[in-house]
Design a protein around this motif. Sequence first.
Motif, PDB file in Angstrom:
ATOM      1  N   GLU A  77      16.376  -2.879  10.355  1.00 14.30           N
ATOM      2  CA  GLU A  77      16.614  -3.791   9.229  1.00 14.30           C
ATOM      3  C   GLU A  77      15.563  -3.565   8.132  1.00 14.30           C
ATOM      4  O   GLU A  77      15.874  -3.450   6.951  1.00 14.30           O
ATOM      5  N   LEU A  78      14.330  -3.432   8.593  1.00 16.35           N
ATOM      6  CA  LEU A  78      13.212  -3.233   7.662  1.00 16.35           C
ATOM      7  C   LEU A  78      13.334  -1.875   6.937  1.00 16.35           C
ATOM      8  O   LEU A  78      13.142  -1.765   5.723  1.00 16.35           O
ATOM      9  N   ALA A  79      13.675  -0.845   7.727  1.00 16.86           N
ATOM     10  CA  ALA A  79      13.818   0.497   7.162  1.00 16.86           C
ATOM     11  C   ALA A  79      14.943   0.513   6.131  1.00 16.86           C
ATOM     12  O   ALA A  79      14.814   1.101   5.054  1.00 16.86           O
ATOM     13  N   ASP A  80      16.023  -0.176   6.478  1.00 13.81           N
ATOM     14  CA  ASP A  80      17.179  -0.248   5.590  1.00 13.81           C
ATOM     15  C   ASP A  80      16.817  -0.952   4.271  1.00 13.81           C
ATOM     16  O   ASP A  80      17.180  -0.500   3.189  1.00 13.81           O
ATOM     17  N   HIS A 114      14.128  -1.017   2.750  1.00 12.18           N
ATOM     18  CA  HIS A 114      13.266  -0.237   1.855  1.00 12.18           C
ATOM     19  C   HIS A 114      13.693   1.233   1.755  1.00 12.18           C
ATOM     20  O   HIS A 114      12.949   2.050   1.197  1.00 12.18           O
ATOM     21  N   GLY A 115      14.852   1.567   2.319  1.00 13.75           N
ATOM     22  CA  GLY A 115      15.343   2.954   2.239  1.00 13.75           C
ATOM     23  C   GLY A 115      14.420   3.942   2.943  1.00 13.75           C
ATOM     24  O   GLY A 115      14.157   5.039   2.444  1.00 13.75           O
ATOM     25  N   LEU A 142       8.206   4.370  10.848  1.00 14.84           N
ATOM     26  CA  LEU A 142       7.980   3.032  11.373  1.00 14.84           C
ATOM     27  C   LEU A 142       8.128   3.026  12.892  1.00 14.84           C
ATOM     28  O   LEU A 142       9.123   3.504  13.433  1.00 14.84           O
ATOM     29  N   VAL A 143       7.119   2.464  13.560  1.00 12.42           N
ATOM     30  CA  VAL A 143       7.153   2.373  15.023  1.00 12.42           C
ATOM     31  C   VAL A 143       6.987   0.912  15.422  1.00 12.42           C
ATOM     32  O   VAL A 143       6.204   0.188  14.814  1.00 12.42           O
ATOM     33  N   SER A 160       0.837  -1.214   0.000  1.00 12.73           N
ATOM     34  CA  SER A 160       0.000   0.000   0.000  1.00 12.73           C
ATOM     35  C   SER A 160       0.869   1.260   0.000  1.00 12.73           C
ATOM     36  O   SER A 160       1.009   1.913  -1.029  1.00 12.73           O
ATOM     37  N   VAL A 161       1.480   1.583   1.155  1.00 15.33           N
ATOM     38  CA  VAL A 161       2.154   2.880   1.296  1.00 15.33           C
ATOM     39  C   VAL A 161       3.324   3.025   0.313  1.00 15.33           C
ATOM     40  O   VAL A 161       3.414   4.016  -0.429  1.00 15.33           O
ATOM     41  N   LEU A 162       4.206   2.022   0.251  1.00 12.73           N
ATOM     42  CA  LEU A 162       5.348   2.130  -0.669  1.00 12.73           C
ATOM     43  C   LEU A 162       4.881   2.066  -2.122  1.00 12.73           C
ATOM     44  O   LEU A 162       5.414   2.755  -3.000  1.00 12.73           O
ATOM     45  N   ALA A 163       3.859   1.244  -2.384  1.00 13.77           N
ATOM     46  CA  ALA A 163       3.329   1.133  -3.753  1.00 13.77           C
ATOM     47  C   ALA A 163       2.691   2.457  -4.194  1.00 13.77           C
ATOM     48  O   ALA A 163       2.822   2.866  -5.354  1.00 13.77           O
ATOM     49  N   ILE A 164       2.029   3.131  -3.261  1.00 15.75           N
ATOM     50  CA  ILE A 164       1.422   4.439  -3.578  1.00 15.75           C
ATOM     51  C   ILE A 164       2.527   5.437  -3.958  1.00 15.75           C
ATOM     52  O   ILE A 164       2.424   6.167  -4.941  1.00 15.75           O
ATOM     53  N   ASN A 165       3.618   5.434  -3.178  1.00 12.94           N
ATOM     54  CA  ASN A 165       4.715   6.359  -3.497  1.00 12.94           C
ATOM     55  C   ASN A 165       5.354   6.027  -4.844  1.00 12.94           C
ATOM     56  O   ASN A 165       5.708   6.923  -5.613  1.00 12.94           O
ATOM     57  N   GLU A 166       5.480   4.725  -5.115  1.00 14.20           N
ATOM     58  CA  GLU A 166       6.071   4.310  -6.399  1.00 14.20           C
ATOM     59  C   GLU A 166       5.249   4.780  -7.589  1.00 14.20           C
ATOM     60  O   GLU A 166       5.786   5.106  -8.640  1.00 14.20           O
ATOM     61  N   GLN A 167       3.946   4.835  -7.411  1.00 13.65           N
ATOM     62  CA  GLN A 167       3.083   5.285  -8.518  1.00 13.65           C
ATOM     63  C   GLN A 167       2.992   6.810  -8.570  1.00 13.65           C
ATOM     64  O   GLN A 167       2.279   7.370  -9.391  1.00 13.65           O
ATOM     65  N   GLY A 168       3.703   7.501  -7.653  1.00 14.57           N
ATOM     66  CA  GLY A 168       3.741   8.960  -7.686  1.00 14.57           C
ATOM     67  C   GLY A 168       2.843   9.610  -6.654  1.00 14.57           C
ATOM     68  O   GLY A 168       2.673  10.822  -6.641  1.00 14.57           O
TER      69      GLY A 168
END
Length: 381
Positions: free
Chosen positions: A60-63, A65-66, A50-51, A26-34
Amino acid sequence: MSVRTIGVVMNGVTGRMGYRQHLVRSVLAINEQGGVTLSDGSRVKLRPVLVGRNAAKLAELADRHGIPDHTTELDAALADPDNIVYFDAQVTSARVKAVLKAIEAGKHIYAEKPTAESVEEAVALAEAATARGVKNGVVQDKLFLPGLLKLKRLIDGGFFGRILSVRGEFGYWVFEGDWQEAQRPSWNYRAEDGGGIVLDMFPHWHYVMENLFGRVRSVYAQAVTHVPRRVDEKGHPYQATADDAAYGVFELEGGVIAQINSSWTVRVNRDELVEFQVDGTEGSAVAGLRNCRVQHRAATPKPVWNPDLPVTARFRDDWQEVPDNAEFDNGFKIQWELFIRHVLEDAPFPYDFAAGARGVQLAELGLRSSAEGRRIEVPEL
Ligand SMILES: NC(=O)c1ccc[n+]([C@@H]2O[C@H](COP(=O)([O-])OP(=O)(O)OC[C@H]3O[C@@H](n4cnc5c(N)ncnc54)[C@H](O)[C@@H]3O)[C@@H](O)[C@H]2O)c1
């Protein structure tokens, strides 16, 4: 066109749902689509914060996915005025406390279902959000599944005539964790940790019934723990105190009878992990996650009961596939986009905490029906 960014605090992203469906799909996919497109054509990107409880896992997770922002301090994340949305996909038992904190901090709230473990707390959340004037939403992903969207299309097009009944079959075998690892977290099987299939699945069935067929007027359910001992993630045996199967009958407004089996102790002999058969005077349909098949009144065969003869008819061949006629996006992502538009430009979003509370109410009454062995009316909340 302009692009702005808003901060979204995401709690519980190391979990199954939080990571895969909400962060990645959802969130990363939304950013990828602009970004999310608003009605004026401008776009909004989401900056996840991320909390969680485990700093190393978050890092590790943040790393991977940048993602620059992650913390184990919820209060710190909520203190940042740029973070205008709080999202919660923690275990159910941890939800209320964190969501109340976020409401107090004036954040708009989006949360996984069930919103709480009891109807009292679920209503309190809805009231607290309204009193603080923050937008609120609950995940109702099944409504956006291709199979159910096709079913909705059939209903809206008048395909069924008068709908008589709905038969839902959901489930699969969840391994006990001894000779093969369980494919669901162990808290699901402990009542004291917010587990149980009624609390997990009745909120889903509630919004499916309410949105597609009508308000739920009564419930009769039998909740059972078929497998009382399981083995957890660390290999320790534990007592399964929560229900792992529930057999429910629901009476809906308009007289529709829905019967839904939910089970983590059933082996799949279906085309999909969930299927709903809807029978109406003019036709019937079977909808799953992706597909939907129909049989019209005019094309209904006439079976005759005769146990002395072998069955030669291939009943499933008499059904017709409903075409896609559209492209179907990930349901979680669609709902995220709707919620962001709701927050930023007041677009309609009927899946609010009040709807979430009605889902928790059905779970609570389902468990009471099972304990008391009787059908229970569902009062309007
Ligand atoms: N919409 C859906 O289809 C769907 C499907 C499955 C689960 N869910 C809901 O999503 C939520 C999370 O479920 P999941 O299957 O991702 O669970 P999970 O066990 O995989 O993840 C739970 C998350 O909560 C965190 N957490 C916070 N406090 C915790 C505690 N005290 N004990 C254990 N973990 C704690 C964990 O670190 C993890 O990030 C639940 O409320 C569940 O009802 C929704």
